[in-house]
Write a protein that holds these residues in place. Structure first.
Motif, PDB file in Angstrom:
ATOM      1  N   ALA A 199       0.797  -1.222   0.000  1.00  0.00           N
ATOM      2  CA  ALA A 199       0.000   0.000   0.000  1.00  0.00           C
ATOM      3  C   ALA A 199       0.837   1.283   0.000  1.00  0.00           C
ATOM      4  O   ALA A 199       0.373   2.332  -0.430  1.00  0.00           O
ATOM      5  CB  ALA A 199      -0.944  -0.001   1.197  1.00  0.00           C
ATOM      6  N   THR A 200       2.071   1.213   0.477  1.00  0.00           N
ATOM      7  CA  THR A 200       2.895   2.424   0.563  1.00  0.00           C
ATOM      8  C   THR A 200       3.919   2.544  -0.540  1.00  0.00           C
ATOM      9  O   THR A 200       4.690   3.496  -0.575  1.00  0.00           O
ATOM     10  CB  THR A 200       3.623   2.471   1.917  1.00  0.00           C
ATOM     11  N   GLU A 201       3.937   1.549  -1.447  1.00  0.00           N
ATOM     12  CA  GLU A 201       4.960   1.551  -2.507  1.00  0.00           C
ATOM     13  C   GLU A 201       4.576   2.505  -3.630  1.00  0.00           C
ATOM     14  O   GLU A 201       3.483   2.440  -4.191  1.00  0.00           O
ATOM     15  CB  GLU A 201       5.118   0.127  -3.060  1.00  0.00           C
ATOM     16  N   GLY A 202       5.512   3.422  -3.965  1.00  0.00           N
ATOM     17  CA  GLY A 202       5.350   4.282  -5.131  1.00  0.00           C
ATOM     18  C   GLY A 202       4.232   5.283  -5.063  1.00  0.00           C
ATOM     19  O   GLY A 202       3.697   5.698  -6.100  1.00  0.00           O
ATOM     20  N   ILE A 203       3.864   5.697  -3.852  1.00  0.00           N
ATOM     21  CA  ILE A 203       2.777   6.694  -3.735  1.00  0.00           C
ATOM     22  C   ILE A 203       3.303   8.075  -3.350  1.00  0.00           C
ATOM     23  O   ILE A 203       2.527   8.948  -2.966  1.00  0.00           O
ATOM     24  CB  ILE A 203       1.698   6.216  -2.748  1.00  0.00           C
ATOM     25  N   GLY A 204       4.609   8.241  -3.436  1.00  0.00           N
ATOM     26  CA  GLY A 204       5.180   9.560  -3.208  1.00  0.00           C
ATOM     27  C   GLY A 204       5.559   9.879  -1.784  1.00  0.00           C
ATOM     28  O   GLY A 204       5.793  11.047  -1.460  1.00  0.00           O
ATOM     29  N   LEU A 205       5.648   8.882  -0.934  1.00  0.00           N
ATOM     30  CA  LEU A 205       6.054   9.142   0.447  1.00  0.00           C
ATOM     31  C   LEU A 205       7.526   9.526   0.521  1.00  0.00           C
ATOM     32  O   LEU A 205       8.324   9.068  -0.288  1.00  0.00           O
ATOM     33  CB  LEU A 205       5.785   7.901   1.298  1.00  0.00           C
TER      34      LEU A 205
END
Length: 205
Positions: A199-205
Motif C-alpha cells: 500500500a505504501t509503494e510508489g505513492i510519493g512518500l
C-alpha cells in the motif's frame, strides 16, 4: 542448516562439554529431510511414511508419492533439480540413497532410517517425532536462534518463498496437499505476498 559444520559445540547448559561430531550417515539423511520437506511441503507424518519405492529419479528430477496419513489423501508431486547442490533435494536424495544402501539398507524400505551417535544405521522407519527433531536440532546447531524452526516450517516456507518467486497458489496448494479452503494455506500466501505492490509503494512518500 545443510551447510552447518559436522563438528557441533555443546549447548551452553549441557553437562557434557565434548564436541559432537555428526556421523556422515546422519548428516546426509538430515540434509535430505530438510530439502525434501521443503520441496514437497511435507508434514512430519508424511516424511516418516515416505518409502524408497515412492521416490523415483527421472531426467527432470524426482517424482514423489506422498502417502496418505491421518485420513488425508495421498498425492503425487514432482521436485525439480535445484540451483544449489547444498539445497537441492534431488542431489541430496541421490547421496543419501547411495550411502544407506552401502550401509545395508534395502532399496524398497523406508526412505528415512534412524542413525545412532556412532553412525550405525537402524532398520526401523524414522518416526514422525524423529523427523521433526532432526530439523529443530540442525537449526539449533546452525545458529538459527532468532525464530523457532520446527517440522512445520518447511510447509510454510514453500508457500511464502514460492509466492515471492511468482509461483501460482494452486500449484503450491497441490504440492502440499492443502484443501481449497484451508485458512492456514491462504495465510501463508498472504505472508508471501505482503511486499508485492504494498500500500505504501510508489505513492510519493
Amino acid at each position: 542448516m545443510n551447510t552447518a559444520p559436522r563438528e557441533r559445540a555443546p549447548h551452553p547448559d549441557a553437562r557434557r562439554r565434548r564436541v559432537l561430531v555428526v556421523p556422515e550417515l546422519a548428516r546426509l539423511r538430515d540434509r535430505l529431510l530438510h530439502t525434501m520437506r521443503f520441496a514437497i511441503a511435507g508434514r512430519n507424518e508424511e516424511m516418516s511414511e515416505l518409502d524408497g519405492t515412492g521416490i523415483r529419479l527421472v531426467a527432470e528430477g524426482l517424482e514423489v508419492h506422498v502417502p496418505s496419513v491421518e485420513g488425508r489423501p495421498a498425492r503425487d508431486v514432482v521436485v525439480s533439480y535445484g540451483e544449489n547442490a547444498d539445497t537441492c533435494a534431488v542431489r541430496c536424495w541421490i547421496a543419501w540413497r547411495e550411502a544407506k544402501l552401502a550401509a545395508g539398507a534395502t532399496p524398497d524400505g523406508p526412505a528415512y532410517l534412524p542413525v545412532d551417535q556412532w553412525g550405525n544405521l537402524g532398520a526401523e522407519r524414522l518416526s514422525p517425532d524423529g523427523c521433526g527433531r532432526a530439523m529443530s536440532r540442525s537449526a539449533k546447531y546452525a545458529g538459527m536462534t532468532g525464530r523457532r524452526i520446527t517440522g512445520h516450517s518447511g510447509r510454510r516456507g514453500l508457500v511464502t518463498t514460492g509466492r515471492r518467486k511468482g509461483k501460482r497458489p494452486e500449484k503450491l496448494r497441490a504440492q502440499g496437499g492443502w484443501s481449497k479452503n484451508s485458512p492456514v494455506f491462504w495465510e501463508y500466501v498472504d505472508e508471501g505476498e505482503k511486499w508485492e505492490d504494498n500500500a505504501t509503494e510508489g505513492i510519493g512518500l
